[in-house]
Design an enzyme around this catalytic site. Structure first.
Site, PDB file in Angstrom:
ATOM      1  N   ARG A  52       0.855  -1.205   0.000  1.00 34.15           N
ATOM      2  CA  ARG A  52       0.000   0.000   0.000  1.00 34.15           C
ATOM      3  C   ARG A  52       0.885   1.246   0.000  1.00 34.15           C
ATOM      4  NH1 ARG A  52      -3.048  -3.415   3.623  1.00 34.15           N
ATOM      5  NH2 ARG A  52      -2.198  -2.475   5.508  1.00 34.15           N
ATOM      6  N   LYS A  58     -18.146  18.103  -1.501  1.00 31.82           N
ATOM      7  CA  LYS A  58     -17.751  16.988  -2.384  1.00 31.82           C
ATOM      8  C   LYS A  58     -18.997  16.184  -2.729  1.00 31.82           C
ATOM      9  CE  LYS A  58     -14.780  12.971  -2.824  1.00 31.82           C
ATOM     10  NZ  LYS A  58     -13.416  12.462  -2.727  1.00 31.82           N
ATOM     11  N   LYS A  60     -12.038  14.810   5.438  1.00 28.32           N
ATOM     12  CA  LYS A  60     -13.183  14.356   4.644  1.00 28.32           C
ATOM     13  C   LYS A  60     -14.083  13.451   5.477  1.00 28.32           C
ATOM     14  CE  LYS A  60     -13.801  10.649   1.939  1.00 28.32           C
ATOM     15  NZ  LYS A  60     -13.603   9.638   0.873  1.00 28.32           N
ATOM     16  N   GLU A 112     -19.049  15.574   2.306  1.00 34.26           N
ATOM     17  CA  GLU A 112     -19.341  14.692   1.177  1.00 34.26           C
ATOM     18  C   GLU A 112     -20.653  13.941   1.395  1.00 34.26           C
ATOM     19  OE1 GLU A 112     -16.352  11.704   0.291  1.00 34.26           O
ATOM     20  OE2 GLU A 112     -17.445  11.014  -1.465  1.00 34.26           O
TER      21      GLU A 112
END
Ligand code: 13P
Length: 341
Positions: free
Chosen positions: A45, A221, A136, A179
């Site tokens: 990752r 978003k 976020k 979002e």
């Protein structure tokens, strides 16, 4: 860089720049790696994300910031440099996903509510120290109108949580990206997407006002307005642009500096063409750009496929998609530029 919320938000949506959403949870990135036959480990990752963060042209010219996952914001590159420092050295802003995911909403089968508010104040203080200047939180609104999904309770619970999250972010000196994703997976038509997205955004801005969130220091978003995948229809870029801008003019205050779209399962070029069409019918009161996960990463993931010898090819694929979306954020993209690549 100035640390005022308004300035950070303006930098996130600076002309022609957008966000790289690289905040896949360990479960989600495993699914992506399964497709390219790569084992998902902390090192794989790291290698994959380091590849993108070191793509100099993309990061300096087209990407304003990167949304990270908890593991990644604490990770070091193979040479020991913190990944956050690589992002900052390219002039981009580190950000962090802070929600704990969408969970079933009790009493409302098919609806979810996003969790993660408990202890958020302390986590935000920690992330600030690690370098995050924006965050976020993703709320998920599915559409299955035959089954009463989404319920009014799901829309208001998610909006309330987003507003509490946003207020905590601003207290911590972090710009909240709010979002509310209305999913594009269903069999609904574009008018239904518009109507559900409208109800969602009206509620969201009600709650943000009630929570005393300073809109100038936020970024929205959202999804674009389009027909659901299972409807068998693909909305044209012109239709998407017209309906999406109509929706925002009705619901998103002009005090919001920018709107950075999620790609939500759109094909790479579809997400670019739609963003371009949206900007081509401007000017608009807000900047409109990308905050793509899949639509920026599908190509580099495939080109890389876990091999060190493919890093340059992966970076080239990432740079190309970032460049195309940069042009779309300016309304200057053309399909012919894709073939030229
Ligand atoms: P997609 O662009 O793949 O939808 O991901 C963006 C994102 O951050 C979703 O939360």
């Amino acid at each position: 860089m100035s640390e005022r919320l308004e300035d950070i938000a303006a930098a996130i949506v600076a002309d022609g720049k957008g966000l790289l959403a690289a905040d896949e949870s360990s479960g989600t990135i495993k699914k992506r790696f399964d497709v390219i036959g790569v084992e998902s480990t902390a090192d794989s990752r790291r290698d994959y994300r380091e590849m993108m963060f070191r793509a100099r042209e993309a990061m300096t010219r087209y990407i304003s910031g990167v949304i990270l996952y908890d593991e990644t914001i604490r990770q070091k590159a193979a040479d020991g440099t913190p990944l956050v420092d690589i992002i900052k050295a390219a002039g981009a802003i580190p950000g962090i996903k802070v929600d704990a995911g969408a969970k079933s909403l009790a009493g409302f089968p098919g609806d979810t509510v996003t969790e993660g508010l408990d202890g958020l104040r302390e986590r935000l203080a920690d992330y600030y120290k690690l370098g995050a200047r924006f965050a976020k939180w993703r709320a998920v609104i599915d559409i299955d109108t035959g089954k009463g999904v989404p319920s009014a309770n799901s829309i208001s619970s998610n909006a309330h949580a987003l507003a509490r999250y946003a207020a905590l972010c601003q207290e911590a000196g972090i710009v909240p990206i709010v979002e509310p994703e209305v999913l594009m997976d269903g069999a609904h038509d574009i008018d239904t997407c518009y109507a559900i997205s409208k109800a969602t955004l009206i509620k969201l801005y009600d709650e943000l006002h009630a929570a005393r969130v300073v809109l100038e220091g936020t970024i929205l978003k959202p999804n674009m307005v389009l027909a659901g995948r299972k409807s068998g229809k693909v909305s044209s870029p012109e239709e998407v642009a017209e309906m999406t801008i109509k929706l925002f003019r009705e619901t998103v205050p002009a005090a919001v500096p920018g709107i950075a779209f999620l790609s939500g399962g759109q094909e790479d070029e579809e997400a670019t063409a739609n963003l371009n069409a949206i900007n081509a019918i401007g000017p608009h009161p807000w900047k409109l750009t990308f905050s793509y996960g899949r639509a920026l990463q599908a190509a580099p993931q495939k080109a890389w496929s876990g091999k060190a010898s493919n890093v340059a090819a992966g970076q080239a694929a990432f740079t190309h998609r970032a460049h195309m979306n940069h042009l779309a954020a300016l309304g200057k993209w053309k399909a012919s530029l894709e073939q030229a690549a």
